[in-house]
Design an enzyme around this catalytic site. Sequence first.
Site, short mmCIF file in Angstrom:
data_model
loop_
_atom_site.label_atom_id
_atom_site.label_comp_id
_atom_site.label_asym_id
_atom_site.label_seq_id
_atom_site.Cartn_x
_atom_site.Cartn_y
_atom_site.Cartn_z
N GLU A 41 -95.43 -6.63 -44.34
CA GLU A 41 -95.09 -5.52 -43.46
C GLU A 41 -96.39 -4.95 -42.91
OE1 GLU A 41 -93.70 -0.88 -43.90
OE2 GLU A 41 -92.74 -2.34 -45.22
N THR A 68 -93.44 1.73 -40.46
CA THR A 68 -93.71 3.04 -39.88
C THR A 68 -93.47 3.01 -38.37
OG1 THR A 68 -95.49 3.16 -41.54
CG2 THR A 68 -95.24 5.03 -40.09
N LYS A 128 -84.72 1.78 -47.54
CA LYS A 128 -86.05 1.91 -48.13
C LYS A 128 -86.12 3.25 -48.85
CE LYS A 128 -90.80 2.75 -46.48
NZ LYS A 128 -91.81 1.71 -46.44
#
Length: 208
Positions: A41, A68, A128
Site C-alpha cells: 500500500e 490515505t 480497515k
Amino acid sequence: MHPLIPRLREARIIPVVRTSTAARAATAVAWLQEAGLRVFEITMTVPEAPALIRALAADPDLLVGAGTVADARMAEQCLDAGAKFIVAPWVDATLVAPVQDAGACLMLGALTPTEVRAAIAAGADVVKVFPASSVGGPAHVKALRSVFPDVVFCPTGGVDARNVPDYIAAGAAFVGMGGRLVDEALIAAGNRAAVQRAAEEALGIVRT
C-alpha cells in the site's frame, strides 16, 4: 466477496509504505520484495505517489494499492496508475463509484460498530480498523467481529510481528503494517539487512 480478497488473505501482511520521498518508498518496496512480500500500500502522503504506483504496478509479481486516498479524484489518479485497491482511514462514499468502475477493491476505515456499518453500507469490500492498537488492539477486533461475523477486517496502526497472530486469531483477515516494516530511519541509513530481517520475522511468524 471481491476477487482480490483471497490473495490478500494469503498474504496476511500489507506493508503500508509512508516515507518522505518517493525514492525511499521505492527502496522500501524493493527490499521488502526481496524478503518475500508481494502486496504493498503506497500512501498518498508519499511525494509523487501515483507515479510510483505506476512504476511498481508494471511488475506482474506485485499487487499495489493506494492508501490515505482523500477523494474520488485522487482515487481515479491512483486507479489509472494501476492501483488494484484503494484505502481510506475513514468512510467516504464518493470513493465507491470510481473504485467499482475500475474493478478494484475498496477498504474504508472504521472504529466503532456504527462506523463499520456505515462503511459496509457505503460499499466497502474491506473495513480497515484504524488506529487499531490505541482502541484495544486484537480485543477490539474480536468485539467487532462478534457483531459483524461476515465483514473482512484489516487492522492497521501499531501492528507488529509479535501481535499479528493475535489479530488473525481475533478475526482479522489480514493486517496493515507500517513503521514496523517501513522504518524510514533504517532506509535512509541504507540498512537493508535490518529492514529485511523485520520482514522475514513477520513472515515467519505468520507462516508458522
